[in-house]
Design an enzyme around this catalytic site. Structure first.
Site, mmCIF file in Angstrom:
data_model
loop_
_atom_site.group_PDB
_atom_site.id
_atom_site.type_symbol
_atom_site.label_atom_id
_atom_site.label_comp_id
_atom_site.label_asym_id
_atom_site.label_seq_id
_atom_site.Cartn_x
_atom_site.Cartn_y
_atom_site.Cartn_z
ATOM 1 N N SER A 283 14.760 -15.510 5.967
ATOM 2 C CA SER A 283 15.959 -16.182 6.151
ATOM 3 C C SER A 283 16.657 -15.890 7.245
ATOM 4 O O SER A 283 16.164 -15.180 8.067
ATOM 5 C CB SER A 283 16.639 -16.028 4.880
ATOM 6 O OG SER A 283 16.975 -14.872 4.517
ATOM 7 N N THR B 171 0.553 -1.218 -0.134
ATOM 8 C CA THR B 171 -0.106 -0.235 0.170
ATOM 9 C C THR B 171 0.824 1.201 -0.107
ATOM 10 O O THR B 171 1.550 1.575 0.642
ATOM 11 C CB THR B 171 -0.883 0.121 1.089
ATOM 12 O OG1 THR B 171 -1.563 -1.095 1.175
ATOM 13 C CG2 THR B 171 -2.076 1.108 1.109
#
EC number: 2.3.1.35
Lengths: 412, 412
Positions: free
Chosen positions: A412, A194
């Site tokens: 990660s 957004t």
């Protein structure tokens, strides 16, 4: 997520004046974030008109669909939440918008059709609208005219600074005020969607006039910025006009062609331009604000397409990050735009220093001089096509390892 | 510049057979690189036909313009240099192509109009074609049928491995051979431009037949890959057919609709597909090969546009780098493509595991299972639109910090 404020953040933040007819309040509803506000309620007086422009995505969020359907009537409330975009949430998404609007309508004392909604945050997670129960009622009671900075903070996701702008203009013989706020970051921040922006004024403008101003105003402001070429499912820009200045003698404007609108339109566009530039300055990982100017195009539309092709090119953006005036990549981006261009007429400059001329390296090119200007936090790339008289300008930012880290490292 | 071979490099490199009528030689002409070869000369027998497809850039390099103008006649020589793209070099660029062709023509004993050229490397630097003096004469003498790997190495820029492919097919009752090589990396590597590929066959095909095969063959191979959405000024794919297999009884083909072409066309497309995949595997900084499949589209063209929108999205690509099955970003990329799509009919899977269904998260979604498959070096993103019966597939790679480093760090 980065918590360091962008080095491109504006240094002077304006004092936001009140807008007669608008009250704001924020709360921490615990939608996703801990220890910060995540809901904004704006309450507007009766008679407030509203206009909106939205993402062109074919997969818009539920709040975007809700707002589109409600335009053309009046507005009494705006509810914005951060932390959850209520996008790609199927039928439950539509139910959540209806429930949120109904809770807000009860709190404010209006029809659900007068409630406007925007959500920003994770895509695909159901939004639990029951969390607004109680919260919106309290906010309606607390709402006050001077909560602009708090409001701008409550709608942030990965933004590194709140974005506000204000301006005044003469309408007839009265002074009217325009306040705006925005959130940006990436078109989608980590998991989040957004660009949202909300603009408020006390000028007495019909919905049609406001819509016309907004539509032409975004063209060279919010539609002329890009962070990463990705378009969110939730982009929403709403404008509200309370009309309260009519009490001070401001004329009611109901035709977009009314000449008395001129000064107002200018100030309105300045607020949009200011907010849009702040969004570009807070692009994820941005270290450079990049202004791309294309001149000498056959049409403005053609200039825009070429400017966007340059502004969206990963290779141009990484070169800027590396402080390299790599005009070869600019040529590449001009060439791939598919618009009229003649290689042998191209000239390119960086921060006012011409590096390429008539389709080849500028004979006066001085590497040391160019390297020096590339250290500037604001880089202007100007391309002269030499074909016609049309011109356009877009803003973007550089592409850094930090952008990849923000958008790729969080798992990660 | 990275010197580490991509982890996605093919593990078995084919033995490249000779192609009757083609001889190759390479040399170090010192155009830019030190200690490596940078010039390739291919010498073809009389009667060789040629076809080509080129970048759609409006600012093509001088060699691209040269080749386009020479198509339709025969080919006797191909000169490729790495280190300098001879792009955006103005009139001196055109002079350099003419001089290179004239030196090659003299060395090979043909007309300059039968010499084809490709250059890859820095944009905007004049190419000193006098460096080919002597070099091309020696190469013409040394040219031999078995120099395929050396040739593929000489045309590399930031490629981390040489790219070759070979196939055979029956043409009539004869066996014909197709050899190809390519270079890729980024659309523009550090300062460098270009995807180049050259395919050779001993099949006796008219120029028109070869051009037709090439045009349809690239559609789902070289035109269906993207590294970073940036299009080089120099992209060149040339195909040469010596016709030498006619001596073994292969029929001469002069109509593209000839049914005897079928097996050949299949093998030819396999070579193109193999080379194109290797280019995607060697994208700058790539750690994942990404296959995007779009099904259930209204048309193949629509499926291609949506697949490219996904494959070019920085946010999808960074998510893959982060081993995140971020289907919200895939929805975003579907939505921004501007093609027919119905949010509530969308299904999305990663490596065969469906994560979203009918416009919302798949109820059977299992985070641990999905996280596990995202560790695979090859990621398949499949989107089912649920609108029609058309399908398409494109290949790309992930977007890593290494990409930004390769393209942004070299100056700083």
């Amino acid at each position: 997520m980065s918590t360091t404020v962008s080095p491109l953040a504006p240094t002077d933040v304006p004092d936001m004046p009140p807008i007669a007819g608008v009250k704001l309040a924020t709360a921490a509803a615990g939608i996703r974030y801990k220890g910060r506000t995540d809901v904004l309620l704006a309450v507007m007086d009766k008679g407030t008109t509203v206009a909106g422009v939205f993402t062109k995505s074919k997969c818009p969020s539920a709040p975007v669909e809700w707002c589109r359907a409600k335009l053309g009537r009046g507005a009494r409330a705006l509810v914005v939440n951060s932390g959850n975009a209520n996008a790609f949430t199927g039928k439950t998404g539509r139910q959540a918008t209806a429930l949120t609007a109904s809770i807000a309508a009860k709190a404010v004392g209006c029809s659900a059709n007068e409630v406007f909604l925007a959500s920003t945050g994770v895509i695909g997670e159901p939004l639990d609208a029951t969390k607004f129960n109680g919260v919106l009622g309290t906010l309606a009671e607390q709402a006050a005219p001077d909560e602009w900075m708090a409001a701008a903070k409550a709608i942030m996701t990965t933004d590194t600074f709140p974005k506000v702008a204000t301006a005044t203009a003469k309408l007839g013989k009265s002074k009217v005020t325009i306040n705006g706020m925005a959130k940006g970051a990436g078109m989608i921040a980590p998991d989040m969607a957004t660009m949202l922006s909300f603009v408020f004024t006390d000028a007495p403008l019909s919905s049609a006039v406001l819509q016309s101003l907004l539509k032409s105003g975004v063209e060279d402001t919010f539609n002329a910025i890009t962070i990463d070429s990705d378009t969110s499912t939730s982009d929403t820009l709403l404008a509200f006009a309370t009309g309260a200045a009519a009490a001070d003698g401001a004329p009611k404007i109901s035709r977009a062609s009314d000449p008395r609108l001129k000064a107002f339109a200018k100030a309105f566009n300045e607020v949009l331009a200011n907010l849009a530039e702040q969004v570009a300055r807070d692009g994820e990982g941005a270290r450079k604000l990049v202004e791309v100017i294309v001149e000498g195009a056959t049409t403005k539309n053609s200039a825009r397409k070429i400017a966007m092709s340059i502004a969206n090119s990963p290779l141009v953006k990484t070169a800027i990050a590396g402080e390299d005036a790599n005009w070869g990549r600019v040529v590449m981006a001009v060439g791939k735009a598919g618009e009229p261009a003649n290689r042998d007429k191209l000239s390119i400059s960086f921060n006012g220093i011409r590096v390429a001329k008539s389709g080849a390296r500028d004979p006066s090119y001085n590497e040391a001089e160019v390297s020096e200007v590339m250290k500037n936090p604001k880089i202007q790339i100007k391309v002269a096509l030499g074909l016609g008289k049309s011109r356009d300008r877009v803003l973007t930012c550089d592409l850094t390892k930090e952008y990849v880290a923000i958008n790729g490292d969080y798992r990660s």
